[in-house]
Scaffold this active site. Structure first.
Site, PDB file in Angstrom:
ATOM      1  N   GLN A  64       4.451 -10.385 -11.339  1.00  0.00           N
ATOM      2  CA  GLN A  64       5.862 -10.676 -11.058  1.00  0.00           C
ATOM      3  C   GLN A  64       6.594 -11.018 -12.345  1.00  0.00           C
ATOM      4  OE1 GLN A  64       6.901 -12.592  -7.333  1.00  0.00           O
ATOM      5  NE2 GLN A  64       4.751 -13.075  -7.015  1.00  0.00           N
TER       6      GLN A  64
ATOM      7  N   CYS B 168       0.830  -1.208   0.000  1.00  0.00           N
ATOM      8  CA  CYS B 168       0.000   0.000   0.000  1.00  0.00           C
ATOM      9  C   CYS B 168       0.866   1.260   0.000  1.00  0.00           C
ATOM     10  CB  CYS B 168      -0.894   0.010   1.238  1.00  0.00           C
ATOM     11  SG  CYS B 168      -2.416  -0.930   1.001  1.00  0.00           S
TER      12      CYS B 168
ATOM     13  N   GLY C 179      -1.951 -18.829  -5.380  1.00  0.00           N
ATOM     14  CA  GLY C 179      -0.586 -18.692  -4.883  1.00  0.00           C
ATOM     15  C   GLY C 179      -0.200 -17.287  -4.458  1.00  0.00           C
ATOM     16  N   ALA C 180      -1.156 -16.373  -4.399  1.00  0.00           N
ATOM     17  CA  ALA C 180      -0.813 -14.994  -4.014  1.00  0.00           C
ATOM     18  C   ALA C 180      -0.548 -14.919  -2.514  1.00  0.00           C
ATOM     19  CB  ALA C 180      -1.940 -14.042  -4.393  1.00  0.00           C
ATOM     20  N   SER C 181       0.593 -14.372  -2.138  1.00  0.00           N
ATOM     21  CA  SER C 181       0.867 -14.201  -0.706  1.00  0.00           C
ATOM     22  C   SER C 181       0.469 -12.794  -0.260  1.00  0.00           C
ATOM     23  CB  SER C 181       2.341 -14.476  -0.393  1.00  0.00           C
ATOM     24  OG  SER C 181       3.152 -13.651  -1.184  1.00  0.00           O
TER      25      SER C 181
ATOM     26  N   HIS D  54      -0.827  -7.250  -7.877  1.00  0.00           N
ATOM     27  CA  HIS D  54       0.573  -7.201  -8.334  1.00  0.00           C
ATOM     28  C   HIS D  54       0.835  -8.284  -9.378  1.00  0.00           C
ATOM     29  CE1 HIS D  54       0.561 -10.303  -5.208  1.00  0.00           C
ATOM     30  NE2 HIS D  54       1.674 -10.788  -5.729  1.00  0.00           N
TER      31      HIS D  54
END
Ligand SMILES: [Zn+2]
Ligand SMILES: [Zn+2]
Length: 335
Positions: free
Chosen positions: A171, A46, A162-164, A169
């Site tokens: 990658q 953020c 699989g997003a932590s 976002h």
């Protein structure tokens, strides 16, 4: 120090962080499949929380703002938990019958918006154009590093993809070797002398039953052997091996398609987790023919099951022909 270890049985590679990045109680999903942690008590992505991330690699910023402070629109940072590190030279080590590489490579996170809780399908097209331009730029920068042999762009949305981090976002990972995953395109080229993706475009345009949508520069299809229900590929019609060579006209159209498709898919499938995966040709290796970049989108409606992991054969409960007709109706309904 992280390592990339050779899996002798599966003939593949596994990235391993040498220390314990997650303690047993920190894994995000428990045995009932319920999310157990909320990693967004302080969301490091953020605006205003820049101190919680590694220093930025680049950012689109308002004129008077300083690096690593508020005042940005899109921010690129190193992935703090990567199995790859950007310094050093690639070394292979042997340990009895085993072997590994030290984890030389790059892994970057593109924070797509300063706003928490606003997802790709909710962005305006201008923001998606900016994101694709940054992905292109990072692809081309990473391809200048001759230790990197393959660049994979991807997006994890939702914990079951699989997003932590919940904050939107993408990658980019630069690997020190070429993964085996898409080697079918090389085999096809050697057998037929032609590009598999170009031949797929030709056949799908003729048959039309798996065709979801077509624009001037792209074809959207549910692939013949879809591994996941509602899996969709976005294929540029012009043969092009590297995503880094995408044109401005293609970027504008891809941004429009990403918004349009993701909105339709999210509406059709009741807001699922999903992955975007952009496949392209290897870099910094002797020329390998057969590649043609394309984007795979996989809604994650099922958790990968034992049979899929054990055999490598995915069991898909929705025929791609039916998936395509549902998505096609939704997309055409938006026109
Ligand atoms: Zn956030
Ligand atoms: Zn092609």
């Amino acid at each position: 120090m992280a390592e990339i270890r050779r899996d002798l049985v599966k003939s593949n590679w596994v990235g391993i962080v040498a220390d314990m990045a997650l303690k047993p109680q920190e894994f995000p999903i428990n045995k009932w499949g319920i999310e157990t942690t909320s990693n967004n008590i302080i969301c490091p992505f953020c605006e205003g929380h820049e101190a919680f991330t590694p220093p930025e690699i680049m950012a689109i910023r308002h004129d008077d703002s300083e690096a690593n402070a508020a005042g940005w629109s899109i921010r690129v940072i190193p992935n703090k938990f990567s199995v790859l590190h950007p310094d050093g030279i690639l070394e292979k080590k042997h340990n009895g019958i085993y072997s590994n590489y030290n984890g030389v490579g790059r892994q970057e996170v593109i924070i797509e918006t300063p706003e928490h809780g606003v997802d790709l399908h909710e962005f305006d097209e201008a923001r998606i154009v900016m994101i694709i331009n940054i992905l292109k730029q990072r692809y081309n920068v990473l391809s200048q590093d001759d230790r990197i042999k393959y660049i994979q762009i991807y997006k994890n949305r939702g914990i079951f993809a699989g997003a932590s981090q919940e904050h939107s976002h993408s990658q980019v990972i630069g690997l020190p070797f070429v993964p085996q995953e898409n080697s079918g395109v090389i085999d096809y080229y050697h057998k037929t002398g032609s590009c598999l993706l170009c031949d797929i475009i030709r056949q799908e345009k003729l048959v039309r039953e798996r065709l979801v949508y077509e624009t001037e520069h792209f074809l959207l299809i549910c692939p013949y052997a879809s591994r996941f229900p509602y899996e969709t590929w976005v294929i540029p019609k012009k043969h092009c091996e590297h995503f880094g060579a995408i044109s401005e006209a293609e970027i504008n159209e891809l941004a429009m398609l990403c918004k349009k498709y993701t909105s339709a898919m999210i509406d059709c499938l009741q807001n699922p987790a999903y992955n975007y995966m952009l496949n392209s040709a290897p870099v910094n290796v002797p020329y390998i023919p057969g590649f043609h970049w394309y984007l795979e989108i996989t809604p994650r409606l099922l958790v990968t099951a034992g049979v899929d992991i054990a055999t490598g054969i995915y069991m898909n409960p929705v025929a791609p022909e039916l998936a395509a007709s549902l998505l096609r109706d939704k997309l055409l309904g938006q026109d």
